[in-house]
Write an enzyme that holds these catalytic residues in place. Structure first.
Site, PDB file in Angstrom:
ATOM      1  N   HIS A  74       0.845  -1.200   0.000  1.00 14.27           N
ATOM      2  CA  HIS A  74       0.000   0.000   0.000  1.00 14.27           C
ATOM      3  C   HIS A  74       0.875   1.244   0.000  1.00 14.27           C
ATOM      4  CE1 HIS A  74       0.836  -0.674   4.253  1.00 14.27           C
ATOM      5  NE2 HIS A  74       0.556   0.586   4.486  1.00 14.27           N
ATOM      6  N   HIS A  76       1.547   3.930   1.916  1.00 21.31           N
ATOM      7  CA  HIS A  76       2.064   4.724   3.030  1.00 21.31           C
ATOM      8  C   HIS A  76       3.593   4.830   2.979  1.00 21.31           C
ATOM      9  CE1 HIS A  76      -1.719   4.211   5.747  1.00 21.31           C
ATOM     10  NE2 HIS A  76      -1.729   5.376   5.129  1.00 21.31           N
ATOM     11  N   ASP A  78       5.854   4.459   5.147  1.00 16.04           N
ATOM     12  CA  ASP A  78       6.658   3.415   5.783  1.00 16.04           C
ATOM     13  C   ASP A  78       6.676   2.122   4.958  1.00 16.04           C
ATOM     14  OD1 ASP A  78       3.970   3.171   6.477  1.00 16.04           O
ATOM     15  OD2 ASP A  78       4.393   2.158   8.368  1.00 16.04           O
ATOM     16  N   HIS A  79       6.015   2.173   3.773  1.00 15.63           N
ATOM     17  CA  HIS A  79       6.047   1.027   2.872  1.00 15.63           C
ATOM     18  C   HIS A  79       6.576   1.380   1.475  1.00 15.63           C
ATOM     19  CE1 HIS A  79       3.854  -1.783   5.584  1.00 15.63           C
ATOM     20  NE2 HIS A  79       3.597  -0.623   6.154  1.00 15.63           N
ATOM     21  N   HIS A 142      -7.657  -0.690   5.294  1.00 16.47           N
ATOM     22  CA  HIS A 142      -6.626   0.033   6.044  1.00 16.47           C
ATOM     23  C   HIS A 142      -6.933   1.520   5.880  1.00 16.47           C
ATOM     24  CE1 HIS A 142      -2.852   0.859   7.889  1.00 16.47           C
ATOM     25  NE2 HIS A 142      -2.192   1.181   6.802  1.00 16.47           N
ATOM     26  N   ASP A 164      -0.496  -3.881   6.162  1.00 15.72           N
ATOM     27  CA  ASP A 164      -1.197  -3.218   7.268  1.00 15.72           C
ATOM     28  C   ASP A 164      -2.683  -3.451   7.072  1.00 15.72           C
ATOM     29  OD1 ASP A 164       1.346  -2.308   7.585  1.00 15.72           O
ATOM     30  OD2 ASP A 164       0.832  -0.175   7.629  1.00 15.72           O
ATOM     31  N   ASP A 196       0.717  -7.859  10.811  1.00 16.25           N
ATOM     32  CA  ASP A 196       0.852  -6.497  11.357  1.00 16.25           C
ATOM     33  C   ASP A 196       0.626  -6.459  12.872  1.00 16.25           C
ATOM     34  OD1 ASP A 196       0.403  -3.811  12.042  1.00 16.25           O
ATOM     35  OD2 ASP A 196      -1.280  -3.523  10.669  1.00 16.25           O
ATOM     36  N   ALA A 233      -2.746  13.154   4.639  1.00 15.73           N
ATOM     37  CA  ALA A 233      -3.140  13.320   3.244  1.00 15.73           C
ATOM     38  C   ALA A 233      -3.535  11.989   2.611  1.00 15.73           C
ATOM     39  CB  ALA A 233      -1.997  13.952   2.448  1.00 15.73           C
ATOM     40  N   VAL A 364      -9.869   7.100  14.141  1.00 19.72           N
ATOM     41  CA  VAL A 364      -9.684   5.681  14.471  1.00 19.72           C
ATOM     42  C   VAL A 364      -8.384   5.227  13.824  1.00 19.72           C
ATOM     43  CG1 VAL A 364     -12.142   5.107  14.664  1.00 19.72           C
ATOM     44  CG2 VAL A 364     -10.992   4.924  12.440  1.00 19.72           C
ATOM     45  N   HIS A 367      -5.042   0.174  12.038  1.00 19.75           N
ATOM     46  CA  HIS A 367      -4.489  -1.148  12.336  1.00 19.75           C
ATOM     47  C   HIS A 367      -5.429  -1.927  13.252  1.00 19.75           C
ATOM     48  CE1 HIS A 367      -0.555  -0.017  10.642  1.00 19.75           C
ATOM     49  NE2 HIS A 367      -0.864   1.189  11.100  1.00 19.75           N
TER      50      HIS A 367
END
Lengths: 554, 554
Positions: A74, A76, A78-79, A142, A164, A196, A233, A364, A367
């Site tokens: 995905h 994000h 961190d990926h 996610h 995730d 995850d 974003a 919310v 994860h």
């Protein structure tokens, strides 16, 4: 699939275990390597001056010819945040979903490698085959749309990485988790599951994004002035709900902040964000509409100093600022380490006279919590379990959950980055470790800042530096000029004249003593000066500035 | 009391509003000043190298002869940590409860001013009278025993400061909040109330310390190895419950960590902590007992790097370390900014093989939540309300609560440090501001580090420093030796030789150009070198190290 003798399946992480961030997981069978995700991480407080951290991929560079592709779960950071660096070194095809590819393209364009990269769009029906390995994907939910889990079929069996995920039963785009695909994998038999761990120490279920939509509706129905809405974003679903509420309540939406503009544009073009074009308002036009017809969508929900929200709060934004009567929504939870930044922004907004809505009512997590992690384990029924994507305590909590649903304790592996799990004949054991580590990025420098530089920055940040310049006579060894002391970050010079004068005298005395003792080597002169001065200053101030003696000859 | 014409009652904070920490509140009537609390604050992340922050008391020093005393509400650092500094400058009597005086004594002894200070022990029956002002006290419940609220009777009416409080209905020492005294004050009429805002954005009631006792009991009944219990040294009630559980379950208690030893000793001597002496175990003796007969009480629940728990986790403690099978309890919530430290310690403990219990199950706050704040307001029924002890957003939430229970919005004052509320004929309005600020303590230095030094430390911490040394010929202006570049905290020298060589050449060229242009003033030479180098390095690295050109003549 046929079983090939003497061949080993090995699974390891080059980033993402024992930490939140820089996810990179590797599945290797014999001479074939697939990499999953290539993320970045934000620096720890101790990494002074560092902008970003990415995985050390030297193991993969040594085995470049074996690497067949990168699968991305995905979009994000961190990926995907380490992908440009990865591809500059290892140019292999990338496989990702449509939205993820859209987000990746921008990064590759910036790095100047878009044209040289092969990008494949995949979805939950795609199958990608290599010599031994075969990848397929399943839909998850996610906090960014188009998230996928990955199954890699190997001659030893299936290796599944969840990416995730949470199980959002009422997702905004109605694309719920693909329970059928997951349970089918479980029925066919999962050899090893990587899942995850982010919320493994949170009991119960994580709330649905739908609940945030309800809260957004309440905000819109109460607000009488402008609404300023700050969130990540990439949280397109939440942004969709803001657009929906704006349409319902007759407000126009202005978008501020570079990444908010960029991501909403891509998501809109690709069909992941839906709105009528005339709902958009140029930030320049904000002044022209009544306050109750405006929503401003902004970055800055983490209190980042240079973000749109922060600049608006400080009246430092060119096109928009916060006014009394505005309702500001901060729809995120501070990432550990950002609490004070976020608190400061909220305080500033209240001082201006805005109403600020923040906290768990309007956010919310993306994860899954403990009950969702159990559900994933029960769907997949893996033989072996490797908790990933989390600090050690989260992975440990996840391991306990796996035991609770029936995974044998001996079949659970708590890994460090680089640790391998080797599987032969469906039998797994922890193998040796491959090289793993972190590469620090500071400005344009990739890896040119290491422990020594960071140690110096830490010393400098705590007590500053004193530079002592002195010129000695080449012939006699006596002081010709100086000593001059220049201090930065140590004390106010004006209020500490006496201290610096004494320090000056001490240096002269130390050099005179060296001269009397016939000490002539520069390294000895310098270390004598450094030691004497360091002792004196610690005595007087309990501080240990860095001391840099510069001795010249003339 | 008689009303004196033309005299003004003024109330203000020199610390504690718009922030958590360095509490200091001032009540002045005509020529008489009483100070309440003298706390410290821990530095913000931006205050590099700073140890502590205390209030700027220059207003009080200018009006020294008016200051009649300091009243201390309780023994936490954010209420007593600035007292030594205060008394060194303004030597007046101190009024505090027995335990608080016990804790203060240690601090004054360390500062060498114990013998010169007059300390009065007060309790909820004490009355202290000055010319116009009269102080009395009422018992509250908080996370340290012997906490008091203060009422100052003035010719204008009663000014009440709650101190830190919650309404613990089942306090460990059975000394519950003095509802009678508080409601009596309310009935007699409270002119102005200053109340603790820490948890004003938390709904409901704060849990009782008794609940933590229940959780402690569960830990003791399950643990089969040693129990290591980390909490704030000042949380005597919690420590009492650990001793009680130890006695019940047949364990001995070893105390490690300087402040834990110090505070438990004082509290035991003064009768606030009760245990049989033979329950104590010297840390040296830990090895000699079976693991299920040991409790280790330790400091370090905030992950402080040098605390006992952290050193034990790193096997860097002389007398104790953490072993597999230990149960470690971290009975506190991380103070904002400490989350990562605490997380790292928990991870480390899990890695060792200990079981770690942390989070809300084993900790309750010492500060009342919204329903308790309402109760306090309803007991006191103040005419004017000043929320204190909190960041701005907490004070604002507290102001809303006050409105909900019926305080007139115009009678609520949200102050900055230094802002005065002036009351004449029971009529309050915001007056001018007195000087207020913060004094930074770095080592032995009090106030010798200011904005310039901090700015330099920040620059140094982000990109390091480059020192350029060059000797010019006095006669010709040509370079005699150098330029030599010394870098610290900028780049790895070995991996950046090329960059530094180019920088070197650039400095030579710049100086040659200056020579050709007849630029001779040193300040111009230096700024030319600095500018050229700064541009070059930013271009090459996107970093801005501090640049310190040192030009010598020979």
């Amino acid at each position: 699939m046929l079983k090939h003798d003497n061949k080993v399946l090995s699974i390891f992480a080059l980033g993402g275990v024992g930490e939140i961030g820089k996810n990179m997981y590797v599945v290797q069978y014999d001479n074939e390597i697939l990499v999953i995700d290539a993320g970045l991480k934000f620096p720890d407080a101790g990494m002074l001056g560092i902008d970003l951290v990415i995985p050390d991929i030297s193991y993969l560079m040594e085995h470049k010819e074996k690497v067949k592709g990168v699968l991305i779960t995905h979009g994000h950071e961190d990926h995907i945040g380490g992908l440009s660096y990865f591809l500059k070194n290892i140019n292999v095809p990338v496989y990702a979903s449509k939205l993820t590819v859209g987000l990746i393209k921008g990064k590759l364009r910036e790095a100047g490698i878009l044209r040289n990269t092969t990008l494949h769009v995949v979805d939950s029906h795609s199958k990608v085959s290599f010599q031994y390995l075969k990848a397929s994907f399943f839909r998850t939910t996610h906090s960014i749309p188009d998230s996928l889990g990955v199954c890699i079929d190997t001659p030893e069996g299936k290796v599944v990485y969840t990416g995730d995920f949470k199980f959002d039963q009422t997702p905004v785009d109605r694309n719920s988790s693909d329970f059928a695909a997951m349970s089918r994998l479980g029925d066919e038999g999962v050899l090893a599951l990587l899942s995850d761990s982010t919320n493994a120490d949170k009991p119960g279920f994580t709330g649905s994004e739908w609940e945030v939509g309800q809260a957004i509706g309440r905000v819109f129905s109460h607000a009488t002035g402008r609404i300023i809405f700050a969130t990540f974003a990439s949280n397109i679903h939440r942004i969709q709900q803001v657009f929906d509420a704006a349409a319902r309540f007759g407000r126009k939406v202005a978008i501020v902040g570079k990444s908010m503009k960029n991501v909403t544009k891509i998501a809109h073009e690709l069909g992941y964000l839906q709105f009528e074009n005339d709902i958009l308002l140029e930030p320049e036009e904000i002044q022209r509409l009544p306050v109750d017809q405006i929503v401003i969508l902004a970055t800055g929900s983490q209190g980042e100093p240079m973000s749109a929200l922060n600049r608006m709060a400080r009246s430092a934004h060119r096109k928009a600022d916060v006014m009394p009567g505005d309702t500001v929504v901060i729809a995120s939870t501070p990432i550990p380490g950002n609490e004070r930044h976020v608190g400061r922004v909220i305080d500033q907004l209240f001082r201006i006279g805005a109403d600020v809505i923040y906290g768990p009512d309007i956010h919310v997590s993306g994860h899954g919590s403990q009950e969702e992690l159990k559900l994933m384990l029960n769907l997949m029924k893996p033989k072996y379990f490797i908790p990933v994507h989390g600090e050690f305590r989260m992975m440990r909590a996840h391991a306990r959950i796996a035991e609770q649903v029936g995974v044998l304790p001996g079949n659970i592996f708590l890994l460090n980055n680089g640790d391998t799990v080797e599987i032969v004949d469906q039998d797994a054991r922890q193998g040796g470790a491959v090289h793993a580590g972190q590469v620090l990025i500071d400005g344009l420098g990739v890896g040119d800042v290491g422990n020594i530089v960071l140690r110096d920055r830490k010393l400098l940040s705590e007590d500053g530096i004193l530079v002592i310049v002195v010129t000695l006579c080449r012939r006699t060894g006596k002081i010709l000029s100086g000593p001059n002391i220049i201090s930065r970050g140590f004390v106010y010079v004006r209020e500490s004249e006496e201290l610096l004068d004494e320090a000056n005298q001490l240096v002269s005395q130390t050099l005179a003593q060296c001269h009397a003792d016939q000490v002539k080597e520069w390294s000895s002169l310098k270390s004598n000066v450094r030691d004497a001065l360091s002792r004196f200053l610690y005595d007087q101030t309990r501080r240990r500035p860095m001391i840099l003696p510069i001795i010249m000859e003339a």
